[in-house]
Write a protein that holds these residues in place. Structure first.
Motif, PDB file in Angstrom:
ATOM      1  N   UNK A  25      56.641  55.162  36.740  1.00 26.21           N
ATOM      2  CA  UNK A  25      56.099  55.487  34.945  1.00 26.21           C
ATOM      3  C   UNK A  25      55.711  53.950  34.835  1.00 26.21           C
ATOM      4  N   UNK A  26      55.886  53.246  35.276  1.00 25.42           N
ATOM      5  CA  UNK A  26      54.995  51.918  34.872  1.00 25.42           C
ATOM      6  C   UNK A  26      53.173  51.823  35.437  1.00 25.42           C
ATOM      7  N   UNK A  27      53.169  52.571  36.051  1.00 24.95           N
ATOM      8  CA  UNK A  27      52.361  52.643  36.872  1.00 24.95           C
ATOM      9  C   UNK A  27      50.746  53.076  36.183  1.00 24.95           C
ATOM     10  N   UNK A  28      51.142  53.590  35.495  1.00 24.05           N
ATOM     11  CA  UNK A  28      50.416  54.655  34.857  1.00 24.05           C
ATOM     12  C   UNK A  28      49.949  53.842  33.187  1.00 24.05           C
ATOM     13  N   UNK A  29      50.084  52.955  33.018  1.00 25.87           N
ATOM     14  CA  UNK A  29      49.950  51.907  32.227  1.00 25.87           C
ATOM     15  C   UNK A  29      49.264  50.774  33.011  1.00 25.87           C
ATOM     16  N   UNK A  30      49.330  51.222  34.357  1.00 25.23           N
ATOM     17  CA  UNK A  30      48.460  49.576  35.206  1.00 25.23           C
ATOM     18  C   UNK A  30      46.851  50.441  35.821  1.00 25.23           C
ATOM     19  N   UNK A  31      46.566  51.871  35.319  1.00 30.73           N
ATOM     20  CA  UNK A  31      45.774  51.872  35.704  1.00 30.73           C
ATOM     21  C   UNK A  31      45.699  52.927  37.011  1.00 30.73           C
ATOM     22  N   UNK A  32      46.629  52.808  37.526  1.00 34.53           N
ATOM     23  CA  UNK A  32      47.072  53.992  38.951  1.00 34.53           C
ATOM     24  C   UNK A  32      47.091  55.698  38.212  1.00 34.53           C
ATOM     25  N   UNK A  33      46.691  55.880  39.194  1.00 39.20           N
ATOM     26  CA  UNK A  33      46.641  58.144  39.583  1.00 39.20           C
ATOM     27  C   UNK A  33      47.567  57.984  40.184  1.00 39.20           C
TER      28      UNK A  33
END
Length: 263
Positions: free
Chosen positions: A152-160
């Motif tokens: 889930x943290x990837x969503x806030x890191x610009x990862x689709x």
């Protein structure tokens, strides 16, 4: 950033412009998804391993033709996107931190058609770094949901985050019918899935083998279903699911695709 589950259906999606799902993917940005991600993580039903595995490729990813007996033109298609080794490392760290002790790294594997076919339409420039994460068909839906939660943290890191599979996937029960009628069992499963997702009954989807009508017929092998669980988990328990495409092919193959939003 929202997460997605894309039904990629038949490999002929790559060349058959009459397939509605292909038309939908070609209009990805116009359909309301204009934000360009920093990188893309694809969980494809075409990569099944005993433990979670990421491909960490420096340079251009190869195009894997993991299908047989199709028109020669399909084997000439390329999607030369750059690899995403930094994302692969981040994915590995997040999954191990969540309590899954082993995550393997493949330094050479390219993109299978569960990744490159939809991406070829969604982002035809092939200029966004891509990493793939495998599924484990020896585990269950809850395991893949939890793996998604770790990401889930990837969503806030610009990862689709894109799960790529098929809402129904029984290749032994495809039908060439003149009227293109959908088999009742396939429609019943697809309707159950849509209602469960849009009503937020994610635990029912995690327990699909006991909750869904015709679950094992819709997915005799769960490789194309588990990418959905990862996408749901990565979006969060409070996410809202929305149907973004619906169509059918060969009587039993659903192209139903979903967006999971936390907004």
């Amino acid at each position: 950033m929202d997460t997605f589950y894309i039904s990629h259906g038949s490999p002929t999606l790559s060349i058959d412009e009459t397939i509605p799902a292909g038309q939908f993917l070609r209009s990805w940005k116009q359909n309301g998804f204009p934000q360009k991600p920093n990188s893309i993580l694809v969980i494809s039903g075409h990569w099944d391993t005993s433990v979670p595995t990421v491909n960490s490729v420096s340079g251009t990813l190869s195009t894997i033709y993991d299908f047989y007996g199709f028109p020669k033109s399909m084997y000439k298609l390329k999607y030369p996107a750059p690899g995403a080794p930094a994302l692969a490392s981040r994915v590995k760290d997040l999954i191990t931190a969540a309590g899954i002790p082993r995550v393997d790294v493949d330094p050479a594997r390219g993109l299978d058609h569960g990744a490159w076919v939809p991406l070829m339409f969604m982002y035809p420039e092939a200029d966004i770094p891509v990493c793939q994460l495998s599924v484990q068909t020896g585990r269950d839906g809850r395991y893949h949901f939890d793996m998604g939660k770790a990401l889930a943290p990837l969503r806030e890191e610009g990862v689709l985050i894109v799960g790529s599979g098929s809402a129904t996937h029984n290749l032994r029960d495809l039908r060439n019918t003149v009227d293109e009628a959908v088999a009742p069992w396939a429609l019943e499963f697809d309707t159950w899935l849509k209602e469960a997702l849009t009503q937020g009954k994610y635990e029912d989807v995690n327990r699909w083998e006991e909750k869904a009508p015709h679950g094992k017929r819709a997915h005799p092998w769960p490789d194309h279903f588990y990418p959905l669980h990862v996408a749901i988990g990565a979006a969060g328990a409070d996410s809202k699911a929305k149907v973004i495409h619906e169509s059918w092919q060969l009587g039993t193959l659903s192209y139903a695709s979903y967006q999971f939003s936390t907004n």
